[in-house]
Design a protein around this motif. Sequence first.
Motif, PDB file in Angstrom:
ATOM      1  N   VAL A   1       0.968  -1.157  -0.156  1.00 20.72           N
ATOM      2  CA  VAL A   1       0.015  -0.030   0.109  1.00 20.72           C
ATOM      3  C   VAL A   1       1.006   1.145  -0.129  1.00 20.72           C
ATOM      4  O   VAL A   1       1.934   1.179   0.616  1.00 20.72           O
TER       5      VAL A   1
ATOM      6  N   THR B   1      -0.957   7.524   0.961  1.00 21.45           N
ATOM      7  CA  THR B   1      -2.579   7.801   0.573  1.00 21.45           C
ATOM      8  C   THR B   1      -3.159   6.746   1.575  1.00 21.45           C
ATOM      9  O   THR B   1      -4.334   6.792   1.619  1.00 21.45           O
ATOM     10  N   LEU B   2      -2.738   6.108   2.465  1.00 24.75           N
ATOM     11  CA  LEU B   2      -3.430   5.033   3.156  1.00 24.75           C
ATOM     12  C   LEU B   2      -4.257   5.622   4.120  1.00 24.75           C
ATOM     13  O   LEU B   2      -3.909   6.613   4.776  1.00 24.75           O
ATOM     14  N   ASN B   3      -5.479   5.084   4.492  1.00 23.98           N
ATOM     15  CA  ASN B   3      -6.288   5.159   5.517  1.00 23.98           C
ATOM     16  C   ASN B   3      -6.159   4.180   6.472  1.00 23.98           C
ATOM     17  O   ASN B   3      -6.475   3.237   6.515  1.00 23.98           O
TER      18      ASN B   3
ATOM     19  N   ASP C   1      -7.842   3.746   9.009  1.00 24.81           N
ATOM     20  CA  ASP C   1      -8.924   2.912   9.602  1.00 24.81           C
ATOM     21  C   ASP C   1      -9.321   1.718   8.496  1.00 24.81           C
ATOM     22  O   ASP C   1      -9.813   0.732   8.860  1.00 24.81           O
ATOM     23  N   HIS C   2      -9.226   2.296   7.408  1.00 26.32           N
ATOM     24  CA  HIS C   2      -9.456   1.106   6.298  1.00 26.32           C
ATOM     25  C   HIS C   2      -8.379   0.083   6.101  1.00 26.32           C
ATOM     26  O   HIS C   2      -9.013  -1.055   6.318  1.00 26.32           O
ATOM     27  N   VAL C   3      -7.397   0.159   6.721  1.00 28.50           N
ATOM     28  CA  VAL C   3      -6.396  -0.942   6.981  1.00 28.50           C
ATOM     29  C   VAL C   3      -7.001  -1.887   8.228  1.00 28.50           C
ATOM     30  O   VAL C   3      -6.877  -3.178   8.002  1.00 28.50           O
TER      31      VAL C   3
ATOM     32  N   ILE D   1      -9.821  -2.269   9.113  1.00 30.77           N
ATOM     33  CA  ILE D   1     -10.983  -3.099   8.515  1.00 30.77           C
ATOM     34  C   ILE D   1     -10.664  -4.285   7.614  1.00 30.77           C
ATOM     35  O   ILE D   1     -11.383  -5.286   7.808  1.00 30.77           O
ATOM     36  N   ASN D   2      -9.693  -4.020   6.708  1.00 33.90           N
ATOM     37  CA  ASN D   2      -9.227  -4.937   5.837  1.00 33.90           C
ATOM     38  C   ASN D   2      -8.579  -6.070   6.713  1.00 33.90           C
ATOM     39  O   ASN D   2      -8.665  -7.291   6.344  1.00 33.90           O
TER      40      ASN D   2
ATOM     41  N   ARG E   1      -8.922  -6.933   9.916  1.00 33.69           N
ATOM     42  CA  ARG E   1     -10.213  -7.636  10.529  1.00 33.69           C
ATOM     43  C   ARG E   1     -11.033  -8.318   9.731  1.00 33.69           C
ATOM     44  O   ARG E   1     -11.284  -9.503  10.132  1.00 33.69           O
ATOM     45  N   LYS E   2     -11.259  -8.078   8.471  1.00 35.18           N
ATOM     46  CA  LYS E   2     -11.956  -8.957   7.698  1.00 35.18           C
ATOM     47  C   LYS E   2     -11.082 -10.263   7.467  1.00 35.18           C
ATOM     48  O   LYS E   2     -11.567 -11.246   7.175  1.00 35.18           O
TER      49      LYS E   2
END
Length: 312
Positions: free
Chosen positions: A289, A293-295, A297-299, A301-302, A304-305
């Motif tokens: 990544v 530009t990475l977020n 919180d999105h990391v 979520i990914n 966690r999934k």
Amino acid sequence: MLLVGNCLVIIVGATAVGKTQLAIHLAQHLDGEIIGADSRQIYRQMDIGTAKPTPRQQQLVPHHLIDLVQPDYLMGLAEYQRMAQEKIASLHALGKLPLLVGGTGQYISSIIEGWSVPVVPPNAELRANYETFAKAHGAVALHDMLAKLDPISAHAIHPNNTRRVIRALEVTSITGIPMSVLQQKHPPSFPIYILGLEVNREMLYERANVRFDNMLEQGLLAEVEQLHRQGFAKTLPSMSGIGYRQLVEYLEGNLTYEQAILESKFLTHDFIRRQITWFKGHDNGIVWVDATTLNPDHVVINVRKWMENQHD
């Protein structure tokens, strides 16, 4: 509540790419603890020049395998690997998520790939003999010696990497077994998520330059002076770290202050290139990544999934 299970999350990337902050964010949101994978941060009294997590950062999330030994202690890869594997297992037993974080490629690959690292202590006399041979006959002749004893290791090690050639010869000579046989791999059985942070190369160089300037402002020279006064030789692996060695040379009158800074920055750029080469060459499914530009919180979520999918 997140079911952690026996997972491992690894964050890799070159110097100054931003691994520490992201690791802390992930650990805070995923019930994790951080295991250092940095061959310089293992040393006590070496905080500024190694970009060690600050006391405040260490209060936010538990950190392990930093501040382990004094600067004159010689820690081999086998010892680090054992300690890291034990810490991963202990965190699994506690229901915590271990996050292995750092830029030392050998440390990380030894865990991911399950290297069988020969537990052979350094033999100063044997090494000196090989070093003398290399000086007299050249690095290629030393590499040819290894090729006759252990062709697989010789194929994997560049002839100019005399230090690794000597280590392979040392292990093979002491054990009577080719190091390539002793290094057979046994990858761990638990699932691993590897996140790689990357930044445009020129931008990363500039980040590293700014970070080194900040280290100087934070008192890096005083840190090096203190170590020098205590008698820690510049030939030690710890003191050969970028910035430390150059500032010792300045203190001893061998470089000007400006030369020490310029050389440190140049060597940092070279180190970054070698780090990137290592991780690209040992890409075991790394999710790359862009760190700019990475977020975070999105990391979260990914990851966690991914963890939840391991239990479906």
